[in-house]
Scaffold this active site. Structure first.
Site, mmCIF file in Angstrom:
data_model
loop_
_atom_site.group_PDB
_atom_site.id
_atom_site.type_symbol
_atom_site.label_atom_id
_atom_site.label_comp_id
_atom_site.label_asym_id
_atom_site.label_seq_id
_atom_site.Cartn_x
_atom_site.Cartn_y
_atom_site.Cartn_z
ATOM 1 N N SER A 348 -58.596 -52.151 -43.475
ATOM 2 C CA SER A 348 -57.323 -52.730 -43.901
ATOM 3 C C SER A 348 -56.825 -53.634 -42.790
ATOM 4 C CB SER A 348 -56.289 -51.640 -44.191
ATOM 5 O OG SER A 348 -55.109 -52.189 -44.736
ATOM 6 N N GLU A 349 -56.438 -54.868 -43.141
ATOM 7 C CA GLU A 349 -56.147 -55.868 -42.117
ATOM 8 C C GLU A 349 -54.943 -55.546 -41.242
ATOM 9 O OE1 GLU A 349 -55.075 -58.063 -46.074
ATOM 10 O OE2 GLU A 349 -56.418 -56.467 -45.420
ATOM 11 N N ASN A 350 -54.127 -54.563 -41.635
ATOM 12 C CA ASN A 350 -53.008 -54.181 -40.769
ATOM 13 C C ASN A 350 -53.424 -53.214 -39.664
ATOM 14 O OD1 ASN A 350 -53.299 -52.370 -43.055
ATOM 15 N ND2 ASN A 350 -51.448 -51.336 -42.359
#
Length: 520
Positions: A348-350
């Site tokens: 997940s890019e976060n």
């Protein structure tokens, strides 16, 4: 040389005598240790009594790097204190702008913000309305580029080349920065320098720095060393590095020595002030829970069944051992249908690798969300990290498969999925970074929207990426995309004909010699 060596040798006994001299004498070693201790005490004077004191010198017109992703890991107490100061004409550099009435949304509400540099507008109505009404200047930046520009700013790197946004408005210029009161684009972005390396186009992006950085961490010591928690790390380390004066709001302050050097996520050299937050709401934007068998059985609409069909087919794209990034909506839904015997690791890019399912009721954690701001869990073997490292994984092609939603896809693999000019401005978020890595990109979407074609000869909406899509999956069929030859129909849903696909597709396509039925 002989003389110098002789002097050095001659000095050794003298230095030794001074350092190891009788304890009754005041020797230079004592002076040195006292001086050193005084210096340390001075450096450690970073703890501030209140958030009010921490922000009181921020002037009108200041630029602020503000950490957080959605509402996760935001310096909510510092923001409230800044609202109370009444300072105006601020520029905020942050992934997004909170929500209406919370986080940076409070500064929008009080009209203290003059400009936003961010990647995502999201569900913040005030943000979108002020931008489209000409009341707020907005520079939209791809999420990974934003993180890297901040990291570069704090690392003394003035600019860098990235494939993200190549051949889009981010590169070519023409992105609205301001609007008139009537909602028409006024000031537009300019074209950026680009270069070709190994046959690929790269765009020059300049570093970002702020007068101040407002960040949120879990723990700090008096030296300013910080520890973050779960996905609340996100943009905070990058913002801290980019701030000339960094103010860290934390939940707990511990004594020096309580944090082992190996567990420090961000060194105190990047932090000038530390303050303990007075009160935390830690709002959750999208509470998602795994209710198991107790979940209510509901009758699904045709649209829901169509989305489910797409998600089931998308899950067939997973290969055992792959690292995968899933976009919001249908792509995320596909993780419910992973084939038996296939094991994947979700990124997940976060800032998460090894993302698990939704939590059970009562087990939700505001510090643990996915890129869609939904509550999640972590699996054994997972890890968390900051935004710039996350997008390093993506941009560096370490994530092998990306599945995203789309508004439009062209016959040659162009993708549009982030803006409808003058009507809807959600921002590109991380999508431009995800499709620019060169890894496999699969688009999942309904075949038409209110009867309008979504698979087209050319996209009419601003592009997310040019020639980036490898496969399109709809509720009706599957297309493979050749970046020079165009589309090939490779699968049909049960009961769907080629003639129906022709009618509902806005461009020509070839038909595979062996046309398969969509496996669901």
């Amino acid at each position: 040389l002989f003389f110098t060596s002789l002097c050095r040798c001659a000095m050794l006994p003298i230095l030794s005598t001074f350092i190891t001299g009788p304890s009754k004498r005041l020797v230079p070693s004592t002076l040195f240790s006292r001086s050193f201790a005084t210096a340390i005490t001075h450096v450690k004077g970073k703890i501030v009594a209140s958030t009010k004191d921490a922000v009181k010198d921020i002037p009108n017109g200041a630029s602020l790097c503000v950490g957080g992703f959605g509402l996760c890991g935001i310096p909510e107490n510092l923001i409230r204190a800044l609202v109370d100061t009444g300072v105006k004409d601020l520029t905020a550099i942050s992934n997004n702008c909170g929500v209406d009435g919370f986080g940076l949304g409070l500064l929008l509400q009080t009209r203290q913000l003059k400009k936003m540099i961010s990647s995502y507008v999201g569900e913040n109505d005030a943000f979108e309305k002020q931008f489209l009404r000409g009341e707020l200047e907005v520079e939209l930046v791809p999420q990974g580029t934003l993180a890297e520009r901040l990291r570069a700013g704090g690392s003394g790197i003035p600019a860098f080349f990235t494939p993200t946004g190549a051949n889009t408005l981010v590169h070519k210029g023409g992105l609205p920065l301001t609007h008139t009161k009537e909602g028409k684009p006024d000031k537009l972005s300019k074209e950026k320098e680009s270069r070709v390396y190994n046959g690929r186009t790269y765009v020059l992006e300049e570093a970002l720095k702020g007068d101040y950085a407002l960040i949120k961490a879990w723990k700090a010591d008096p030296s300013g060393n910080l520890v973050f928690r779960s996905s609340a790390r996100n943009f905070n380390p990058d913002c801290a590095m980019a701030g000339k004066i960094t103010i860290a709001e934390v939940e707990e302050i511990v004594e020096d020595g309580e944090l082992h050097p190996d567990e420090v996520h961000l060194s105190g050299i990047f932090v000038q002030r530390v303050v303990k937050g007075e009160k935390y709401e830690k709002r959750i934007e999208r509470l998602m829970l795994d209710k198991g068998d107790s979940a209510e059985k509901v009758t699904k609409s045709p649209a829901q069944l169509a989305r489910e069909r797409i998600a089931k087919r998308a899950a067939q794209e997973f290969t055992d051992g792959a690292y995968v990034n899933l976009g919001i909506g249908i792509p995320t839904l596909s993780s419910n249908y992973i084939p038996s015997g296939v094991h994947i690791t979700l990124q997940s890019e976060n800032g998460i690798l090894g993302m698990g399912p939704y939590p059970k009721p009562g087990k939700e954690d505001a510090d643990l969300i996915n890129a869609g701001k939904e509550t999640i869990t972590l699996l054994p073997g997972s890890s968390t990290f900051g935004s710039s490292q996350s997008f390093g994984m993506i941009r560096g092609k370490h994530v092998e498969l990306t599945i995203l939603g789309g508004m439009q896809v062209s016959q040659y693999g162009d993708l549009a999925n982030w803006i409808i000019p003058g009507k809807m401005v959600k921002g590109m978020g991380g999508a431009m970074d995800l499709v620019s890595s060169g890894a496999r990109v699969v688009i999942t979407m309904e075949h038409t929207a209110r009867g309008n074609h979504k698979v087209l000869k050319e996209c009419s909406l601003p592009l997310t990426g040019k020639g980036v899509v490898d496969r399109i999956i709809t509720e009706l069929c599957v297309f493979d995309v050749d970046k020079t030859k165009g589309l090939t129909l490779v699968e049909l849903a049960k009961g769907v004909t080629i003639d129906e696909i022709k009618e509902k597709t806005g461009c020509a396509f070839a038909v595979a010699p062996v046309l398969k039925e969509m496996p669901l």
